[in-house]
Design an enzyme around this catalytic site. Sequence first.
Site, PDB file in Angstrom:
ATOM      1  N   HIS A  47       0.820  -1.215   0.000  1.00 30.65           N
ATOM      2  CA  HIS A  47       0.000   0.000   0.000  1.00 30.65           C
ATOM      3  C   HIS A  47       0.852   1.263   0.000  1.00 30.65           C
ATOM      4  CE1 HIS A  47      -3.504   2.502   0.783  1.00 30.65           C
ATOM      5  NE2 HIS A  47      -2.808   3.128   1.713  1.00 30.65           N
ATOM      6  N   SER A 168     -34.257  19.161  17.802  1.00 25.49           N
ATOM      7  CA  SER A 168     -33.346  19.968  18.612  1.00 25.49           C
ATOM      8  C   SER A 168     -32.649  21.036  17.782  1.00 25.49           C
ATOM      9  CB  SER A 168     -32.293  19.073  19.275  1.00 25.49           C
ATOM     10  OG  SER A 168     -32.879  18.225  20.236  1.00 25.49           O
ATOM     11  N   GLU A 195     -23.445  11.496  10.751  1.00 21.55           N
ATOM     12  CA  GLU A 195     -23.085  12.832  10.261  1.00 21.55           C
ATOM     13  C   GLU A 195     -22.227  12.793   9.004  1.00 21.55           C
ATOM     14  OE1 GLU A 195     -24.523  13.803  14.326  1.00 21.55           O
ATOM     15  OE2 GLU A 195     -23.387  12.154  13.436  1.00 21.55           O
ATOM     16  N   PHE A 221     -20.662  17.518  17.323  1.00 15.83           N
ATOM     17  CA  PHE A 221     -20.620  16.375  16.416  1.00 15.83           C
ATOM     18  C   PHE A 221     -20.091  16.742  15.026  1.00 15.83           C
ATOM     19  CE2 PHE A 221     -24.442  14.699  19.007  1.00 15.83           C
ATOM     20  CZ  PHE A 221     -23.587  14.293  20.012  1.00 15.83           C
ATOM     21  N   ASP A 253     -25.740  17.908  29.720  1.00 20.22           N
ATOM     22  CA  ASP A 253     -25.146  16.821  28.937  1.00 20.22           C
ATOM     23  C   ASP A 253     -23.642  16.687  29.163  1.00 20.22           C
ATOM     24  OD1 ASP A 253     -27.506  16.002  27.868  1.00 20.22           O
ATOM     25  OD2 ASP A 253     -27.331  17.178  26.041  1.00 20.22           O
TER      26      ASP A 253
END
Length: 455
Positions: A47, A168, A195, A221, A253
């Site tokens: 590779h 949200s 995502e 995120f 959170d």
Amino acid sequence: KVEEGMDCKKIIQAVIKAKSQSLCPSLIICNTVIGYGTALSGSSKSHGSPLGDECIANFKNQINWKYEPFSIPKEVQIHIEQIKVRLEKKEQEWCILVENYKSKFPALFDEYQSWLSGFEKMHNFDFGSLNTVQKSADSTRNICGSVLNKLAEKLPNIFGGSADLASSNKTTIQSSGVYSFENRCGKNIGYGVREHAMAGIANGMQLHGGFINFVSTFFVFSDYLKGSLRMSALMNLPLLYIFTHDSIGVGEDGPTHQPVEHLTALRSLPNLKVFRPADSKETVAAFECWLKGHSAFAFCLSRQELSILPNNSGDPKKGGYIVVRPSATPKVILIATGSEVALALQAQKILSNQKICASVVSMPCTQIFDEQDEEYKQSILPNSVRVRVAIEAGSSLGWYKYVGLDGAVVGIDRFGKSGKYDEVFEHFGFLANNVAKVAEDCLNNYQKYGNTVKK
């Protein structure tokens, strides 16, 4: 499944079989060998390691390759010419189809062309119609959702969704359903908790043309879609990323959901404009900058409610502007974004009571501000005012270019805490009294040591 994944004929058979399936997607799995046919076959070294002349010669021998390096075999040229003829015929058929459609359905054809024109028509759009009068404190995620829905009423080709966080993120287009196999007219797409795939799919749609696309998730995120976001920026795709829950003010959170380094990271990405608005006026300006621009945009929006900014003549579309301009020449400039602009305004009042004249600058988009001419930048951040304090609930790293050696940054350079947003802000020093104290200390140090520091 193609067990012998190096056999082209068997791969072609699998493709034909997959194409015969029209009711659901197909997956072709080919078992292959890395470095097939070389001395490094089956090894990861094939590779990244050079094969070497001897290995290349043996491989060419094995596959009966008799041609000189960088030469194109005649049979390959013939094959490509055959493909060219076939594609030219397909193009002619397509052009005839388009002309027939145009003559039969001229209005629909014009609409089709309008959709494909993308963002060009937005230069004549009435953005004033999107203005939302903010009557009370509200989160910028709510304001963005309101503006997005107003926009969807006027632009039928807006299409987007969220990584399973639409309720949200406030990114649901209320006038439309969810896009599905049964409902091809839905303007909302449920991407699921993925995502990276979401942004990759949206990139593909944006490259194809026809839609004005957006995607959304929590700001923290954005790490999960960074590869696709970087491709948006690299290709100059005007895809909109809507990131909510933009700071440590997200509630209980905890640090896993509190972006700290993310604003600095995204601002460092070429071709990406990062807009962190403080109120409805700045949010509408963010939409206008996106729709009139030709680059990827990221909106970073608050979960918590933000105070209404005072009326002013500043233009947020220039990336930075003066929210409060004192009557006298300021001794201090307070620079803030998003939820911290209100904090800067409170600190400015405290300084004023202490006979320290300060101006407040909102800088929702540092990249757009940096693009302004020198005259404008000097009108906002004059070199004559050396004491500057930047306030942002994120990494301090990117702000020193604006505050210099004589200023300071009220930021957060560690992970956050779990708790109610106002308690977390207080814990990390995002209080008007603290901001005013930092500004006062900077001013005292500059007046006492300024010349020495410069040397």
